[in-house]
Design an enzyme around this catalytic site. Structure first.
Site, short mmCIF file in Angstrom:
data_model
loop_
_atom_site.label_atom_id
_atom_site.label_comp_id
_atom_site.label_asym_id
_atom_site.label_seq_id
_atom_site.Cartn_x
_atom_site.Cartn_y
_atom_site.Cartn_z
N ASP A 26 60.92 39.96 41.23
CA ASP A 26 61.36 39.45 40.35
C ASP A 26 60.56 39.81 39.15
OD1 ASP A 26 59.59 36.88 39.51
OD2 ASP A 26 59.71 37.07 41.67
N ASP A 115 64.75 28.11 38.89
CA ASP A 115 63.52 27.99 39.39
C ASP A 115 62.99 26.74 38.74
OD1 ASP A 115 60.55 28.26 39.15
OD2 ASP A 115 60.58 30.46 38.49
N GLU A 117 59.74 24.17 39.93
CA GLU A 117 58.53 24.17 40.53
C GLU A 117 57.46 23.28 39.82
OE1 GLU A 117 56.10 27.92 39.81
OE2 GLU A 117 58.23 28.70 39.56
#
Length: 228
Positions: A26, A115, A117
């Site tokens: 990525d 994403d 986190e």
């Protein structure tokens, strides 16, 4: 990861196979203009490209990275970096889809990815939200992505954040593929409910630009997963 199993995401049959079959990575603005032909020659078969963050940031290299990967014969997808303390999940999903987070059933486009986190900007690791509100935020994001694209987002997270901030929720395991972050020699414990990972980010650097990833299956299975 040595036995076979099966799971369906959005109508796609995905077989569980031993880890390491298909390499990918990525990238974000940190990698700038990527040499995609070189990446492919080194083994890249898929890539996730950062598109947006919250509602105020779009990767300025997104076009070169996303379109360049496709031109080099690499399956690509876009991801959104969530900041749940800034705006609602639906709002951020809408921004994401408008700015690169779309999907089409062409076999070259991975499902959009979320994403979510640890907070890189604050010591409030869970963004000041309760576990229930975090789960609600993710659900709002997912529902809007599904409404706009026809696919549920892949969820990128790590075991410890998911346990701490969602209470190890099982709410998404049935219809969201897991992209696990764990920089180690093995994937380790998985967030609750997921029997295996679909993608594993196992290192922050290596032979490919950006973070190193694996898809848990063959290249043919990856193409089917992308197609939906």
């Amino acid at each position: 990861m040595t036995s076979l199993a099966a799971l369906t995401f959005g109508g796609t049959f995905l077989a569980r196979t031993p880890a390491g079959d298909t390499r990918g990575h990525d990238v974000s603005s940190h990698q700038k203009d990527v040499n995609w032909q070189k990446a492919r020659s080194k083994g890249a078969r898929f890539v996730y490209v950062k598109a947006t963050e919250s509602t105020t940031y779009r990767n300025p290299y997104f076009g070169q990275q996303y379109d360049g990967a496709r031109s080099a014969g690499i399956i690509r997808g876009a991801y959104h970096f969530a900041l749940p303390d800034k705006s609602a999940g639906r709002t951020q999903a809408s921004c994401f889809v408008r700015n690169g987070g779309a999907w089409r059933a062409d076999g070259w486009t991975l499902p959009p990815a979320l994403d979510i986190e640890y907070n890189p900007y604050s010591s409030k690791n869970c963004y000041g939200l309760s576990k229930a509100k975090t789960v609600s935020w993710i659900r709002s994001f997912s529902d809007e992505v599904r409404r706009r694209t026809g696919r549920r987002p892949v969820i990128y997270t790590n075991y410890h954040w998911w346990k701490k901030c969602t209470g190890n929720s099982t709410a998404f395991a049935g219809n969201h593929a897991l992209r696990l972050a764990r920089y180690d020699k093995s994937a380790g414990a998985l967030p609750s409910g997921w029997p295996y990972w679909t993608f594993w980010q196992y290192d922050h650097s290596g032979g490919l630009p950006g973070d190193q990833n694996l898809f848990n299956g063959s290249q043919a299975q990856l193409r089917r997963f992308a197609r939906g």
